[in-house]
Design a protein around this motif. Sequence first.
Motif, PDB file in Angstrom:
ATOM      1  N   GLU A  90      59.966  86.917  39.242  1.00 10.37           N
ATOM      2  CA  GLU A  90      58.868  87.884  39.247  1.00 10.37           C
ATOM      3  C   GLU A  90      57.792  87.479  38.239  1.00 10.37           C
ATOM      4  O   GLU A  90      56.588  87.627  38.499  1.00 10.37           O
ATOM      5  CB  GLU A  90      59.397  89.278  38.913  1.00 10.37           C
ATOM      6  N   ILE A  91      58.226  86.970  37.095  1.00  9.59           N
ATOM      7  CA  ILE A  91      57.279  86.524  36.069  1.00  9.59           C
ATOM      8  C   ILE A  91      56.438  85.357  36.592  1.00  9.59           C
ATOM      9  O   ILE A  91      55.211  85.349  36.475  1.00  9.59           O
ATOM     10  CB  ILE A  91      58.029  86.112  34.788  1.00  9.59           C
ATOM     11  N   VAL A  92      57.121  84.370  37.189  1.00  8.42           N
ATOM     12  CA  VAL A  92      56.425  83.204  37.727  1.00  8.42           C
ATOM     13  C   VAL A  92      55.440  83.628  38.810  1.00  8.42           C
ATOM     14  O   VAL A  92      54.280  83.195  38.837  1.00  8.42           O
ATOM     15  CB  VAL A  92      57.426  82.173  38.284  1.00  8.42           C
ATOM     16  N   VAL A 133      47.109  83.407  35.358  1.00  6.37           N
ATOM     17  CA  VAL A 133      47.192  83.444  33.897  1.00  6.37           C
ATOM     18  C   VAL A 133      48.390  82.620  33.444  1.00  6.37           C
ATOM     19  O   VAL A 133      49.323  82.366  34.220  1.00  6.37           O
ATOM     20  CB  VAL A 133      47.321  84.893  33.371  1.00  6.37           C
ATOM     21  N   SER A 134      48.372  82.224  32.178  1.00  5.96           N
ATOM     22  CA  SER A 134      49.458  81.399  31.652  1.00  5.96           C
ATOM     23  C   SER A 134      50.352  82.167  30.681  1.00  5.96           C
ATOM     24  O   SER A 134      51.298  81.592  30.138  1.00  5.96           O
ATOM     25  CB  SER A 134      48.888  80.161  30.956  1.00  5.96           C
ATOM     26  N   ALA A 135      50.056  83.442  30.451  1.00  7.86           N
ATOM     27  CA  ALA A 135      50.889  84.257  29.569  1.00  7.86           C
ATOM     28  C   ALA A 135      50.705  85.724  29.932  1.00  7.86           C
ATOM     29  O   ALA A 135      49.634  86.130  30.397  1.00  7.86           O
ATOM     30  CB  ALA A 135      50.530  84.014  28.106  1.00  7.86           C
ATOM     31  N   LEU A 136      51.754  86.521  29.695  1.00  4.61           N
ATOM     32  CA  LEU A 136      51.724  87.941  30.037  1.00  4.61           C
ATOM     33  C   LEU A 136      52.340  88.755  28.904  1.00  4.61           C
ATOM     34  O   LEU A 136      53.395  88.391  28.377  1.00  4.61           O
ATOM     35  CB  LEU A 136      52.522  88.203  31.320  1.00  4.61           C
ATOM     36  N   PRO A 137      51.713  89.869  28.538  1.00  3.99           N
ATOM     37  CA  PRO A 137      52.318  90.751  27.531  1.00  3.99           C
ATOM     38  C   PRO A 137      53.511  91.491  28.122  1.00  3.99           C
ATOM     39  O   PRO A 137      53.542  91.799  29.321  1.00  3.99           O
ATOM     40  CB  PRO A 137      51.191  91.710  27.162  1.00  3.99           C
ATOM     41  N   VAL A 138      54.469  91.790  27.281  1.00  5.05           N
ATOM     42  CA  VAL A 138      55.666  92.536  27.682  1.00  5.05           C
ATOM     43  C   VAL A 138      55.634  93.892  26.978  1.00  5.05           C
ATOM     44  O   VAL A 138      55.432  93.954  25.756  1.00  5.05           O
ATOM     45  CB  VAL A 138      56.958  91.770  27.319  1.00  5.05           C
ATOM     46  N   VAL A 141      55.299  86.587  27.162  1.00  6.08           N
ATOM     47  CA  VAL A 141      55.968  85.498  27.875  1.00  6.08           C
ATOM     48  C   VAL A 141      54.899  84.514  28.327  1.00  6.08           C
ATOM     49  O   VAL A 141      53.917  84.907  28.959  1.00  6.08           O
ATOM     50  CB  VAL A 141      56.740  86.014  29.101  1.00  6.08           C
ATOM     51  N   SER A 142      55.081  83.242  28.009  1.00  3.81           N
ATOM     52  CA  SER A 142      54.112  82.213  28.378  1.00  3.81           C
ATOM     53  C   SER A 142      54.758  81.183  29.302  1.00  3.81           C
ATOM     54  O   SER A 142      55.984  81.148  29.475  1.00  3.81           O
ATOM     55  CB  SER A 142      53.584  81.505  27.138  1.00  3.81           C
ATOM     56  N   GLU A 143      53.917  80.351  29.887  1.00  2.94           N
ATOM     57  CA  GLU A 143      54.433  79.260  30.712  1.00  2.94           C
ATOM     58  C   GLU A 143      55.352  78.358  29.903  1.00  2.94           C
ATOM     59  O   GLU A 143      56.342  77.830  30.434  1.00  2.94           O
ATOM     60  CB  GLU A 143      53.267  78.445  31.262  1.00  2.94           C
ATOM     61  N   ALA A 144      55.052  78.184  28.626  1.00  5.75           N
ATOM     62  CA  ALA A 144      55.900  77.339  27.773  1.00  5.75           C
ATOM     63  C   ALA A 144      57.308  77.907  27.685  1.00  5.75           C
ATOM     64  O   ALA A 144      58.297  77.150  27.680  1.00  5.75           O
ATOM     65  CB  ALA A 144      55.289  77.213  26.379  1.00  5.75           C
ATOM     66  N   ASP A 145      57.420  79.245  27.629  1.00  2.00           N
ATOM     67  CA  ASP A 145      58.750  79.865  27.589  1.00  2.00           C
ATOM     68  C   ASP A 145      59.504  79.599  28.887  1.00  2.00           C
ATOM     69  O   ASP A 145      60.715  79.319  28.877  1.00  2.00           O
ATOM     70  CB  ASP A 145      58.618  81.378  27.380  1.00  2.00           C
ATOM     71  N   LEU A 146      58.802  79.680  30.006  1.00  8.00           N
ATOM     72  CA  LEU A 146      59.448  79.484  31.309  1.00  8.00           C
ATOM     73  C   LEU A 146      59.876  78.036  31.517  1.00  8.00           C
ATOM     74  O   LEU A 146      60.928  77.772  32.110  1.00  8.00           O
ATOM     75  CB  LEU A 146      58.497  79.903  32.429  1.00  8.00           C
ATOM     76  N   LEU A 147      59.069  77.107  31.019  1.00  7.21           N
ATOM     77  CA  LEU A 147      59.358  75.692  31.235  1.00  7.21           C
ATOM     78  C   LEU A 147      60.581  75.208  30.474  1.00  7.21           C
ATOM     79  O   LEU A 147      61.109  74.124  30.756  1.00  7.21           O
ATOM     80  CB  LEU A 147      58.143  74.843  30.860  1.00  7.21           C
TER      81      LEU A 147
END
Length: 233
Positions: A27-29, A37-42, A53-59
Motif C-alpha cells: 500500500e505504501i509503494v 512522492v518519495s516520502a510520506l508522513p505517518v 516513510v521514504s523510498e530509502a526505507d522501502l529499498l
Amino acid sequence: MTGSASVVNDVMTRKVVALRAGAAFKEIVRTMQEWGVSALPVLDDGGRVVGVVSEADLLLKEEYGGDVVGPCGQVEHFADVVKAHAVTAGELMTAPAVTVTPEAPLAHAARLMAHRRVKRLPVVRRDGTLLGIVSRSDLLSIFLRDDTDIAEEVRRQVVTWLFGPHAETVRIQVRDGVVTLTGRVHETALVPIAARLARAVPGVVEVHCALTGPPRHPDLDPDLPDPRPTAPA
C-alpha cells in the motif's frame, strides 16, 4: 509570485497524503507511485505526525533481502536488517519525524532540510497534527518572485526604514533577483546594515552595495585630499 513569502505557511503544499501506522508495504509503494512522492508522513489515531516513510526505507528490503552476515559471522547493519523485514508503515518509518511549524522562517526550513538530509518536511501545528508539507522545490519557488516586487520591498522595508528623509538619494536596481544599491547617504555606518537587510528580503539572490557618503567640501576639510578629478589645464 506577487507577494512576499517569508515563512513556511506562504509556500507549503496543503493537500497532503499520509499513512496510518498499520499501512501495509505494498500500500505504501502504491501510494507513493500514485502521488508521485518519495516520502510520506505517518500519523497516529489523533492525526499527529509520528514518523516518515521514504523510498530509502522501502529499498532496504531489496538491499538486505539476501545474505547479511559478515566475514566474522556477525550481522551487519543490524538496524537496517530489522527494517528490511518490516511490513507496515509503523515498522518502516523513521521516527521521530523531522517537522516544521507553519510560522517557521523559510531559512530555518532550508537549514533543517540540509542538516537532516531530507527533501521535504511535514508542517505541523503546535500539537503535532499535520497541516501540510514543504519541499525543496517549495522553498526554491521564492526565487521566482518578480524583480519589481523585490525592489518595492527593499525600498519600503530597508532603504526608507534605515535612511528616512534621505532615502530618495538611494537608487535600487533589481535584475534576476540581484539587488544593486547606489547613491549617497548621510550615515555611512548604516551601509553594511542596508546590505544585510536587503539580502534577507525574500527572493533576493545577491546584493551589490555601492552606497557612499556625502560629497566632501574641500573648503571645510582642507587637510583631506579631494577625491574629485581635476579638469586639465
